[in-house]
Design an enzyme around this catalytic site. Structure first.
Site, short mmCIF file in Angstrom:
data_model
loop_
_atom_site.label_atom_id
_atom_site.label_comp_id
_atom_site.label_asym_id
_atom_site.label_seq_id
_atom_site.Cartn_x
_atom_site.Cartn_y
_atom_site.Cartn_z
N GLN A 107 -5.16 21.81 -0.12
CA GLN A 107 -4.04 22.35 -0.23
C GLN A 107 -3.05 22.26 -1.48
OE1 GLN A 107 -2.97 24.53 2.69
NE2 GLN A 107 -5.18 24.16 3.19
N ASP A 142 -0.61 24.08 4.92
CA ASP A 142 -0.06 22.97 5.16
C ASP A 142 1.42 23.34 5.63
OD1 ASP A 142 -2.06 21.39 4.77
OD2 ASP A 142 -1.49 20.28 2.89
N THR A 222 6.59 13.14 -0.20
CA THR A 222 6.32 11.98 0.75
C THR A 222 6.24 10.92 -0.49
OG1 THR A 222 5.01 13.25 2.15
CG2 THR A 222 4.34 11.17 1.72
N LEU A 223 6.64 9.77 -0.08
CA LEU A 223 6.71 8.89 -1.06
C LEU A 223 5.43 8.30 -1.34
CD1 LEU A 223 8.89 7.03 -2.53
CD2 LEU A 223 8.75 5.10 -0.50
N TRP A 224 5.06 8.02 -2.69
CA TRP A 224 3.76 7.62 -3.00
C TRP A 224 3.56 5.92 -2.47
CZ3 TRP A 224 0.09 10.91 -5.33
CH2 TRP A 224 -1.06 10.12 -5.71
N LEU A 225 2.64 5.71 -2.08
CA LEU A 225 2.60 4.18 -1.76
C LEU A 225 2.55 3.14 -3.19
CD1 LEU A 225 0.26 4.17 1.20
CD2 LEU A 225 2.54 3.63 1.22
N ASP A 289 -7.14 18.11 12.17
CA ASP A 289 -7.81 18.17 10.93
C ASP A 289 -8.15 16.64 10.23
OD1 ASP A 289 -8.86 19.70 8.75
OD2 ASP A 289 -6.82 19.52 7.40
N ASP A 309 -1.25 12.63 5.41
CA ASP A 309 -1.55 14.17 5.07
C ASP A 309 -1.49 14.66 6.53
OD1 ASP A 309 -2.12 14.30 2.67
OD2 ASP A 309 -3.85 13.64 2.39
#
Length: 409
Positions: A107, A142, A222-225, A289, A309
Site C-alpha cells: 500500500q 489503506d 505512525t511513530l517508528w519504533l 488482513d 499496520d
C-alpha cells in the site's frame, strides 16, 4: 460415639475445611485480580482525553527520547503516560526534514523524517469518512483514519501493543516536495487543481494517485519504533491464502488449534493468548488482513505481538467478518484480564470511550457514527462467543490467568 466413627467424622470435617479454605483463597485471589482490573479500567477512562500539548515535564529530553524509553518487551507505551499528548503533538506538528517512499509493502505510504531525527510513516487519505468499501473484508486502499482509531482502541483495551498514531495535515507543495527524495518526487503529479503522488509499492499505480485538497493532504503518522528494538516477522497461523477457491487449513479443520498448540512459539508463553487478543482487536475494527505479524527479535516467544499496520480496518460497518475470530472460537481460551475489560465496555461504553479518546485528534471526527455503532455490536458477538466456550468447556478452562508485572525502569 465409637472411636472409628469419630475418626471418620474428623476426616470429613478436615476435608470440608481444606476445600472451604482453598475455595475462599481462590475467591480472594480472583476478587483481588478483578478489583485491580476494575481500577485499571477506571484509570484508563480517566486518561482517555489526550490534549495535544507541546509542554513536556522532562524538559531535558526530546519527545522522541521519551517515547523510545517507553518501549519494553510487552508494551509500546506504559499505562501512565502524562506526556503522551506532547509526543503526539510533536508527531503532528514537527517540521519535516526529509520525505521518501515508504518501506516495501502493498500500500501507498511515505517515510518522513521529522525535526530531531524521528522517523514516522505517513499514510494519505483515500476515502471520505462515510465511504463504504465493498467486496472482500480486506479490499480497498489503506484507511489512514483506521490507523488513528485502532491506536486508541488499543489504549482502551489495555493492550498497549500498537505504535503511536496521530492525524496530520501536510502541505505537499511547501512541506514535502522541497525535502523529497528523487524517487518520491518522481511520483508527484497535478490532477486538476490538486497535488497528488502515487509513491512506490506493490499496488502503487500512476493511474491511482492519492490527491490532496489543493496542496493540503490529510493523513496519519505512525511513530517508528526505536532501532534498538528490531522486529521479527512471523506468518500468522490463522492467515488467509488470498486465493480464490483455496482455503487455509484453519478454515476447514475445527481441530486446527490443537495443532497450533504443539508448535513453537504457541506451545508455551504468552504468544497464543496474544493471537487471541489480536483476533478480538481485529474483529472489532473489521481487519481481516493480518496475514503476518511482528514481534521483537530473539524473543523466544516472550515479547508481545505488535499491532502494526491496522489500516485495512473500518471499511464496511455492516460487515461482521466472523472468521476473524477463529483463534478465539477454535481455541476457546482468553485472558481473564481481556475478558474483564470486554465486559466493562458493554452497554455503549466502548463507543463512548473511543469517541472521547479520538476527540482531540487533528483529523477529528476520525470515524463516522455507523463504524462506532458497529464496535458495540461486534463486542456483543465476542462476548457471546466466549459464553459458548464456557458453556461447553467451563470457565476454569476458557478463562486463563496470565498477568505480567512490567517494568519501565
Amino acid at each position: 460415639m465409637k472411636l472409628k466413627q469419630r475418626v471418620v467424622l474428623l476426616a470429613i470435617l478436615l476435608v470440608i475445611f481444606i476445600f472451604t479454605k482453598v475455595f475462599l483463597i481462590d475467591n480472594l485471589d480472583t476478587s483481588a485480580a478483578n478489583r485491580e482490573d476494575q481500577r485499571a479500567f477506571q484509570r484508563m477512562l480517566a486518561g482517555l482525553r489526550v490534549a495535544l500539548d507541546p509542554r513536556l515535564e522532562h524538559t531535558l529530553q526530546s519527545p522522541w527520547e521519551i517515547a523510545a524509553q517507553w518501549v519494553v518487551p510487552r508494551e509500546v507505551y506504559p499505562e501512565d503516560t502524562p506526556e503522551l499528548g506532547a509526543v503526539m503533538h510533536a508527531m503532528s506538528t514537527k517540521r519535516i526534514v526529509k520525505a521518501d517512499v515508504g518501506y516495501k509493502g502493498t500500500q501507498l505510504k511515505a517515510l518522513l523524517i521529522l525535526e530531531g531525527g524521528q522517523k514516522v510513516v505517513f499514510k494519505p487519505k483515500r476515502y471520505a469518512r462515510d465511504y463504504i468499501v465493498e467486496g472482500e473484508p480486506y479490499a480497498g486502499y489503506d484507511r489512514h483514519n483506521a490507523e488513528v482509531a485502532a491506536f486508541h482502541l488499543d489504549r482502551i483495551l489495555g493492550f498497549r501493543r500498537a505504535p503511536l498514531v496521530v492525524g496530520r495535515f501536510v502541505n505537499l507543495r511547501t512541506e514535502i516536495k522541497p525535502v523529497a527524495t528523487e524517487q518520491l518526487l518522481g511520483t508527484f503529479m497535478t490532477v486538476g487543481n490538486n497535488t497528488c503522488f502515487y509513491g512506490k509499492c506493490y499496488y502503487c499505480r500512476e493511474t491511482e494517485p492519492a490527491c490532496a485538497d489543493g496542496d493540503i493532504m490529510e493523513g496519519s503518522v505512525t511513530l517508528w519504533l526505536p532501532d534498538v528494538w528490531p522486529l521479527q516477522k512471523h506468518r500468522h497461523p490463522w492467515g488467509r491464502t488470498y486465493r480464490e477457491g483455496k482455503l487455509a487449513r484453519w478454515e476447514y479443520d475445527e481441530s486446527y488449534c490443537d495443532a497450533v498448540k504443539k508448535t513453537s512459539p504457541y506451545d508455551s508463553g504468552p504468544r497464543l493468548l496474544d493471537i487471541i487478543d489480536t483476533a478480538i482487536f481485529d474483529y472489532l475494527i473489521g481487519n481481516a488482513d493480518r496475514h503476518h505479524y511482528e514481534s521483537f527479535q530473539d524473543d523466544e516467544g516472550a515479547s508481545m505481538l505488535i499491532l502494526l499496520d491496522n489500516a485495512k480496518s473500518f471499511g464496511n460497518p455492516a460487515l461482521d467478518e466472523r472468521s476473524i475470530l477463529a483463534p478465539l472460537y477454535q481455541c476457546c481460551i482468553i485472558r481473564v484480564s481481556t475478558w474483564n475489560r470486554l465486559n466493562y465496555l458493554k452497554n455503549g461504553v466502548l463507543k463512548s470511550a473511543l469517541k472521547t479518546a479520538m476527540s482531540h485528534d487533528p483529523i477529528s471526527p476520525v470515524l463516522s457514527d455507523p463504524h462506532l455503532d458497529a464496535l458495540d455490536q461486534r463486542l456483543l458477538s465476542i462476548l457471546a462467543t466466549v459464553k459458548q466456550c464456557t458453556d461447553q468447556f467451563g470457565p476454569e478452562v476458557v478463562l486463563v490467568e496470565d498477568r505480567m508485572t512490567l517494568s519501565h525502569l
